[in-house]
Write a protein that holds these residues in place. Structure first.
Motif, PDB file in Angstrom:
ATOM      1  N   VAL A 124       0.835  -1.200   0.000  1.00  0.00           N
ATOM      2  CA  VAL A 124       0.000   0.000   0.000  1.00  0.00           C
ATOM      3  C   VAL A 124       0.871   1.252   0.000  1.00  0.00           C
ATOM      4  O   VAL A 124       0.604   2.218  -0.720  1.00  0.00           O
ATOM      5  CB  VAL A 124      -0.959  -0.002   1.204  1.00  0.00           C
ATOM      6  CG1 VAL A 124      -1.738   1.308   1.274  1.00  0.00           C
ATOM      7  CG2 VAL A 124      -1.928  -1.176   1.119  1.00  0.00           C
ATOM      8  N   ALA A 125       1.937   1.235   0.797  1.00  0.00           N
ATOM      9  CA  ALA A 125       2.808   2.401   0.895  1.00  0.00           C
ATOM     10  C   ALA A 125       3.529   2.688  -0.413  1.00  0.00           C
ATOM     11  O   ALA A 125       4.000   3.813  -0.622  1.00  0.00           O
ATOM     12  CB  ALA A 125       3.820   2.201   2.018  1.00  0.00           C
ATOM     13  N   GLY A 126       3.602   1.706  -1.295  1.00  0.00           N
ATOM     14  CA  GLY A 126       4.244   1.912  -2.578  1.00  0.00           C
ATOM     15  C   GLY A 126       3.299   2.245  -3.710  1.00  0.00           C
ATOM     16  O   GLY A 126       3.715   2.292  -4.880  1.00  0.00           O
ATOM     17  N   ALA A 127       2.031   2.493  -3.390  1.00  0.00           N
ATOM     18  CA  ALA A 127       1.021   2.702  -4.442  1.00  0.00           C
ATOM     19  C   ALA A 127       0.946   4.137  -4.939  1.00  0.00           C
ATOM     20  O   ALA A 127       0.217   4.412  -5.891  1.00  0.00           O
ATOM     21  CB  ALA A 127      -0.356   2.268  -3.937  1.00  0.00           C
ATOM     22  N   GLY A 128       1.658   5.066  -4.295  1.00  0.00           N
ATOM     23  CA  GLY A 128       1.696   6.422  -4.825  1.00  0.00           C
ATOM     24  C   GLY A 128       1.130   7.501  -3.936  1.00  0.00           C
ATOM     25  O   GLY A 128       1.247   8.687  -4.262  1.00  0.00           O
ATOM     26  N   ALA A 129       0.520   7.124  -2.830  1.00  0.00           N
ATOM     27  CA  ALA A 129      -0.045   8.128  -1.920  1.00  0.00           C
ATOM     28  C   ALA A 129       0.869   8.339  -0.728  1.00  0.00           C
ATOM     29  O   ALA A 129       1.707   7.486  -0.407  1.00  0.00           O
ATOM     30  CB  ALA A 129      -1.423   7.688  -1.433  1.00  0.00           C
ATOM     31  N   GLU A 130       0.688   9.471  -0.034  1.00  0.00           N
ATOM     32  CA  GLU A 130       1.250   9.611   1.295  1.00  0.00           C
ATOM     33  C   GLU A 130       0.319   8.840   2.236  1.00  0.00           C
ATOM     34  O   GLU A 130      -0.885   9.118   2.300  1.00  0.00           O
ATOM     35  CB  GLU A 130       1.351  11.071   1.701  1.00  0.00           C
ATOM     36  CG  GLU A 130       2.434  11.823   0.951  1.00  0.00           C
ATOM     37  CD  GLU A 130       2.998  12.989   1.754  1.00  0.00           C
ATOM     38  OE1 GLU A 130       2.507  13.257   2.865  1.00  0.00           O
ATOM     39  OE2 GLU A 130       3.946  13.615   1.253  1.00  0.00           O
ATOM     40  N   VAL A 131       0.886   7.870   2.938  1.00  0.00           N
ATOM     41  CA  VAL A 131       0.081   6.945   3.727  1.00  0.00           C
ATOM     42  C   VAL A 131       0.198   7.266   5.210  1.00  0.00           C
ATOM     43  O   VAL A 131       1.302   7.427   5.745  1.00  0.00           O
ATOM     44  CB  VAL A 131       0.510   5.484   3.467  1.00  0.00           C
ATOM     45  CG1 VAL A 131      -0.230   4.527   4.396  1.00  0.00           C
ATOM     46  CG2 VAL A 131       0.244   5.116   2.008  1.00  0.00           C
ATOM     47  N   TRP A 132      -0.947   7.386   5.850  1.00  0.00           N
ATOM     48  CA  TRP A 132      -1.030   7.412   7.305  1.00  0.00           C
ATOM     49  C   TRP A 132      -1.536   6.032   7.720  1.00  0.00           C
ATOM     50  O   TRP A 132      -2.519   5.534   7.167  1.00  0.00           O
ATOM     51  CB  TRP A 132      -2.010   8.464   7.802  1.00  0.00           C
ATOM     52  CG  TRP A 132      -1.725   9.881   7.382  1.00  0.00           C
ATOM     53  CD1 TRP A 132      -0.709  10.341   6.602  1.00  0.00           C
ATOM     54  CD2 TRP A 132      -2.521  11.026   7.735  1.00  0.00           C
ATOM     55  NE1 TRP A 132      -0.799  11.697   6.440  1.00  0.00           N
ATOM     56  CE2 TRP A 132      -1.900  12.145   7.127  1.00  0.00           C
ATOM     57  CE3 TRP A 132      -3.665  11.233   8.497  1.00  0.00           C
ATOM     58  CZ2 TRP A 132      -2.411  13.438   7.256  1.00  0.00           C
ATOM     59  CZ3 TRP A 132      -4.183  12.505   8.634  1.00  0.00           C
ATOM     60  CH2 TRP A 132      -3.552  13.603   8.028  1.00  0.00           C
TER      61      TRP A 132
END
Length: 367
Positions: A124-132
């Protein structure tokens, strides 16, 4: 002919996405997404209370351009919106968390990844968004430590601790449906096989609730959040606050933000709508932390209402699952484009050049 034209018309509101999602989802999955706890009083109250909030627009203050940009937790985002944490997104579409995270990235807004994601946090962290990362506190402290190590290593930008789920709220729709996860949807962030209960259905039993109650720590305390603040060097967000006294306590343990939320009407039924408690929480914490609003947001007008009341931004939940169900990643991208257009129109009509200006608007009916 009229029916064919309607089917080909792109959605122009989140309600459009809801209707189309209901048509494509299995009935038990629709109920899992759409339903609330007990008699669903709070679920309905979230919308009723938002609709009572009237915003007084200012005139002769128009700008040729409206800048939707804002800062949340000290970082710039394209608009004051985040995609709320929601479990098991591959239930509604194969694109799941990866599709929704990519859509959030394209829109320039944060994506809140759930502990109960059906895709591992590393992907998920590599999908392109800034992840919280949204944390449910697990019974085993060693699993919490391991998960936090993975969150930090994956490059997540914030940690969001959900504090309103000592046990899962009793959800009659899931009980009637004996709802369980299909074999190909798993709790991907937990050790393999730990979600067996979520796949074991029985009449009158929610397998999701059985798995959650067996996995989550029901006695989470403020001392646990203080420990977390000391051991994880990420902005800390406390989600699920309604009582202003709890907001003050969250600030005391070092929270950078609180989310005023009743879990979308899915936990204790009969509690106030989130927006009803927003002004009291804001008054309690002042400028000591940011305050976000969650539960019931259905469009740009709702975002304006939250901003006018003083919130720094909002989290949008179910509508993003509806859009994902309808069109996968592209559907979610389109929904966020729609939300940005609605918010830009709302700010323009209210005489605001940016989200910060909305805080000077007067509101009626928030109590």
């Amino acid at each position: 002919m009229p029916e064919r034209v309607r089917a080909e018309t792109p959605p122009v509101s989140f309600d459009d996405y809801a209707g189309r999602a209901r048509a494509v989802l299995a009935p038990d999955v629709w109920d899992y997404v759409a339903g609330g706890s007990a008699a669903e009083v709070t679920l309905a109250a979230n919308r009723t209370a938002l609709d009572r909030v009237a915003v007084l627009p200012r005139v002769l203050r128009a700008s040729h351009t409206v800048d939707l940009g804002t800062r949340l937790l000290g970082r710039p985002y394209a608009m004051p919106v985040g995609v709320a944490p929601m479990a098991y997104q591959r239930l509604v579409h194969p694109d799941g968390e990866l599709g929704l995270a990519a859509a959030a990235g394209a829109a320039g807004v944060p994506y809140l990844a759930s502990t109960l994601s059906s895709t591992p946090i590393e992907q998920v962290a590599g999908a392109g968004a800034e992840v919280w990362f949204q944390l449910y506190w697990l019974r085993e402290r060693a699993l919490v430590r391991d998960l936090l190590d993975r969150v930090v290593a994956a490059g997540c930008r914030a940690l969001v601790v959900t504090v309103d789920v000592p046990v899962l709220g009793r959800r009659p729709r899931d009980l009637r449906n004996a709802f369980q996860l299909p074999p190909d949807v798993v709790a991907a962030n937990l050790p393999q096989g730990r979600d067996a209960l979520a796949h074991s259905g029985a009449p009158g039993v929610s397998a999701i609730a059985a798995h959650t109650d067996a996995s989550f720590e029901s006695a989470l305390r403020w001392t646990d959040l203080a420990w977390l603040r000391e051991h994880v060097d990420l902005p800390l967000v406390v989600k699920g606050v309604l009582d202003p006294r709890d907001a003050i306590e969250a600030v005391r343990v070092g929270a950078d933000a609180v989310v005023v939320s009743n879990h979308g009407g899915r936990q204790l039924d009969g509690v106030p709508a989130s927006v009803t408690m927003l002004p009291e929480v804001l008054a309690a914490v002042g400028d000591r932390c940011q305050v976000l609003l969650d539960s019931g947001i259905r469009g740009g007008t709702d975002v304006l209402r939250a901003l006018a009341l003083g919130a720094a931004g909002v989290l949008v939940g179910r509508p993003m699952l509806w859009a994902l169900a309808v069109g996968g990643q592209q559907g979610a991208r389109d929904a966020l484009v729609l939300l940005a257009a609605e918010l830009r129109d709302a700010l323009t009509l209210a005489g605001c050049a940016d989200p910060a200006a909305a805080a000077d608007l007067r509101t009626l009916g928030a109590g």
